[in-house]
Design an enzyme around this catalytic site. Structure first.
Site, short mmCIF file in Angstrom:
data_model
loop_
_atom_site.label_atom_id
_atom_site.label_comp_id
_atom_site.label_asym_id
_atom_site.label_seq_id
_atom_site.Cartn_x
_atom_site.Cartn_y
_atom_site.Cartn_z
N THR A 30 34.83 37.30 44.55
CA THR A 30 35.04 38.71 44.85
C THR A 30 36.16 38.92 45.87
O THR A 30 37.01 39.80 45.72
CB THR A 30 33.74 39.36 45.36
OG1 THR A 30 32.75 39.28 44.34
CG2 THR A 30 33.97 40.82 45.74
N SER A 40 53.83 -4.82 57.04
CA SER A 40 52.87 -5.27 58.06
C SER A 40 53.47 -5.14 59.44
O SER A 40 54.67 -5.29 59.64
CB SER A 40 52.48 -6.73 57.81
OG SER A 40 51.66 -7.21 58.85
N SER A 59 35.85 43.89 36.62
CA SER A 59 34.94 43.33 37.61
C SER A 59 35.51 41.99 38.05
O SER A 59 36.28 41.36 37.30
CB SER A 59 33.55 43.13 37.00
OG SER A 59 32.76 42.26 37.79
N THR A 60 35.14 41.55 39.23
CA THR A 60 35.50 40.19 39.63
C THR A 60 35.04 39.19 38.58
O THR A 60 35.71 38.19 38.30
CB THR A 60 34.86 39.84 40.98
OG1 THR A 60 35.46 40.64 42.00
CG2 THR A 60 35.06 38.36 41.33
#
Length: 478
Positions: free
Chosen positions: A109, A326, A148-149
Site C-alpha cells: 500500500t 595474500s 486498488s493496491t
C-alpha cells in the site's frame, strides 16, 4: 487561482491526522508515514528503477482507461499521463522520491500511495500549481481511480519482473558468447576429462567451454518460459478480484494500454480473485533463478579447479590476474571472480527459500508478503546479472590455456587404456592399468614393451585427433 507556497514545508492530512512534509519532495503524507514506520534495511524502492518504471507505466495505463471511460476528466487524465511521461523520461531524477524501505507491511500500500503522490505532485508542478494542491489532482481520487493496491502493485511487480528478466537474459547471452569464443579458441587443445575427480577419457578444452555455454543456454529457455508466466495480471480486479469500484470495461482498456506501453503480451488473468492472492508464478521464477545459480556456481567451481596451482594443482588454464592474493604469501593470485560469483549464487539460492516461505504465507484473498518476494526476486536478478557480466568480461574472455600441461597429463594418464580396449581386450587393459599405476610407466610404454601393438598402430589410436573425437576410433577398429 494558483497559490504559490514559499514555505519550507506543507501540511498534509490523512485518516490519522496531519504531518508537515518537506516542500522540496514530490511524495506526500502516506509516503512519509512509511518512511517513519519502516526503518528496516538500507534497501529502498529507489534502488530498483525498473520497479518504479513498472509502477508508473501501470498508472499511465489506468489513466488512459479512466479518460476513455470518463471516470476522470480528460483534462485531469492528461495531466496524470503527462506526469507519468515526465517521470519515465527522467527516472534518475525522480527515483529519490521513492524512498520507502523494500521491507514493509501493508501488502505494498505504501508503495502504491508513494506512486500516486509523486505522480499527483509532478502533475501539479508541471501545470503551474503547488505541491499538495490535491483539489486539482488528488492521489487517491484521480491518480488511483478505479484501482486498488491489490491489483496495481502485483501488476507493476510483474511488469518490472518482465523488464528485469529480459536484462538477465541479455547478460546470460554475454557469458555464453564469451564461452563460445573460448570454445573455438581452445578447440584443438587436448586435455583429460574427469569424472568423480578421477581421470576419465580425453577431450578437447574447447569442448569443455562449449559445454558450459550449452549448459547456460538451456537456462534461457527456462527463464523465458517462467518470465511469460507473469503475463496474466489482475489489473481491474481491485481489492480482492471482484472489481469493486472499477467501471465496466476498465480491465480490458487498462490492460490494452499496458500492452501498448510495454510491448509485452499482458492479459487478464483467468480468475481475478485467484490471481489476487496467488504467488505461485513467483515461486516458479525464483526456482528458475535458483537453477541458473546452481549451474553457474558449478561452472565457477570447475574454473577454480582447472586453474588451481600453479605447481601443485591442475594448472590447465590461467585466469586473468586481477589482484594480489595474500597479505602473507608472496606471488599468490586467487580466482577472485569465480569466488565472488559462487557467493552470489549462494545468495540467490537463499532468496529462493525466502520467496517460498513468503508465497506460502498469504491468507485468504491476499498475500501481504509480496514486498519481500519483490525484494528477493529483484536482488537475485540484479546479482546474477552483475555476476554473469563480471564472469564474462573479467574472467572468461581473459583465460589462457597451458597446452603442454594438458597434453602431458593426457599421455601420462592411465585412462588412455580405455581407447585400447577394443584392440587388446578389457582384461589385458586391466592388467596394463594396474602395472602402470604400480610402476609409474605410461600406457604407451607398456603396450610397446609387451609388443601388443605396433608403434604405428598405437600412434594412430592415441593421436590427439582420435582422443578428442572418439568416433574416429571405431573407423580404425573396423
Amino acid at each position: 487561482m494558483i497559490k504559490h507556497n514559499s514555505a519550507k514545508t506543507r501540511r498534509e492530512e490523512d485518516l490519522l491526522g496531519e504531518l508537515e512534509i518537506d516542500n522540496d519532495v514530490y511524495y506526500g503524507i502516506h509516503t512519509q508515514r512509511a518512511i517513519n514506520n519502516f526503518e528496516i534495511s538500507k534497501s529502498k524502492i529507489r534502488d530498483y528503477p525498473l520497479f518504479i518504471k513498472g509502477l508508473i507505466i501501470t498508472k499511465k495505463a489506468c489513466a488512459f482507461a479512466n479518460r476513455d471511460i470518463g471516470t476522470v476528466s480528460p483534462e485531469r487524465a492528461d495531466m496524470i499521463i503527462n506526469a507519468c511521461d515526465e517521470i519515465l523520461n527522467n527516472l534518475n531524477r525522480y527515483a529519490e522520491y521513492f524512498p520507502t524501505d523494500v521491507f514493509q507491511g501493508g501488502a505494498g500500500t505504501s508503495i502504491n500511495m508513494n506512486a500516486n503522490e509523486v505522480i499527483a505532485n509532478v502533475a501539479l508542478v508541471m501545470n503551474g500549481y503547488e505541491k499538495g494542491q490535491y483539489d486539482i489532482i488528488n492521489p487517491n481520487d484521480h491518480v488511483n481511480k478505479s484501482q486498488s493496491t491489490n491489483d496495481v502493485y502485483p501488476t507493476a511487480f510483474r511488469v518490472s519482473i518482465y523488464y528485469y528478466m529480459n536484462y538477465l537474459l541479455e547478460q546470460i547471452n554475454v557469458l555464453t558468447t564469451a564461452m563460445d569464443i573460448k570454445g573455438a579458441e581452445f578447440k584443438k587443445i587436448l586435455k583429460m576429462g574427469r569424472t568423480q575427480l578421477q581421470d576419465a577419457v580425453p577431450m578437447s578444452l574447447g569442448d569443455e567451454f562449449s559445454a558450459w555455454s550449452t549448459n547456460l543456454k538451456e537456462e534461457t529457455k527456462i527463464l523465458k518460459m517462467c518470465r511469460d508466466l507473469i503475463l496474466p495480471i489482475n489489473l481491474g480486479g481491485t481489492a480482492i478480484g471482484t472489481r469493486v469500484n472499477a467501471p465496466n470495461g476498465f480491465t480490458e482498456l487498462s490492460i490494452g494500454y499496458l500492452q501498448k506501453l510495454t510491448r509485452a503480451s499482458f492479459v487478464e488473468a483467468e480468475d481475478l480473485i485467484e490471481a489476487t492472492s496467488d504467488c505461485g508464478d513467483y515461486v516458479m521464477i525464483s526456482g528458475a533463478l535458483k537453477r541458473t545459480a546452481v549451474k553457474l556456481s558449478k561452472i565457477c567451481n570447475d574454473l577454480r579447479l582447472l586453474s588451481s596451482g600453479p605447481r601443485c594443482g591442475f594448472n590447465e588454464i590461467n585466469l586473468p590476474e586481477l589482484q594480489a592474493g595474500s597479505s602473507i604469501m608472496p606471488a599468490k593470485i586467487n580466482p577472485v571472480i569465480p569466488e565472488v560469483v559462487n557467493q552470489v549464487c549462494f545468495k540467490v539460492i537463499g532468496n529462493d527459500v525466502t520467496i517460498s516461505f513468503a508465497s506460502e504465507a498469504g491468507q485468504l484473498q491476499l498475500n501481504v508478503m509480496e514486498p519481500v518476494i519483490a525484494q528477493c526476486i529483484f536482488e537475485s536478478i540484479e546479482l546474477l546479472s552483475n555476476a554473469l557480466l563480471s564472469l564474462a568480461n573479467k574472467c572468461v574472455l581473459g583465460i589462457t590455456a597451458n597446452e603442454k600441461t594438458t597434453k602431458d597429463m593426457v599421455y601420462n594418464s592411465v585412462a588412455l587404456i580405455t581407447f585400447l580396449s577394443p584392440f587388446i581386450g578389457h582384461h589385458m587393459c586391466d592388467v596394463l592399468g594396474k602395472e602402470a599405476i604400480k610402476t609409474g610407466k605410461t600406457i604407451p610404454e607398456l603396450v610397446l614393451d609387451k609388443k601388443l601393438l605396433s608403434k604405428e598402430e598405437l600412434d594412430r589410436i592415441l593421436s590427439p585427433e582420435n582422443l578428442m573425437r572418439p568416433e574416429y576410433i571405431a573407423a580404425i577398429h573396423k
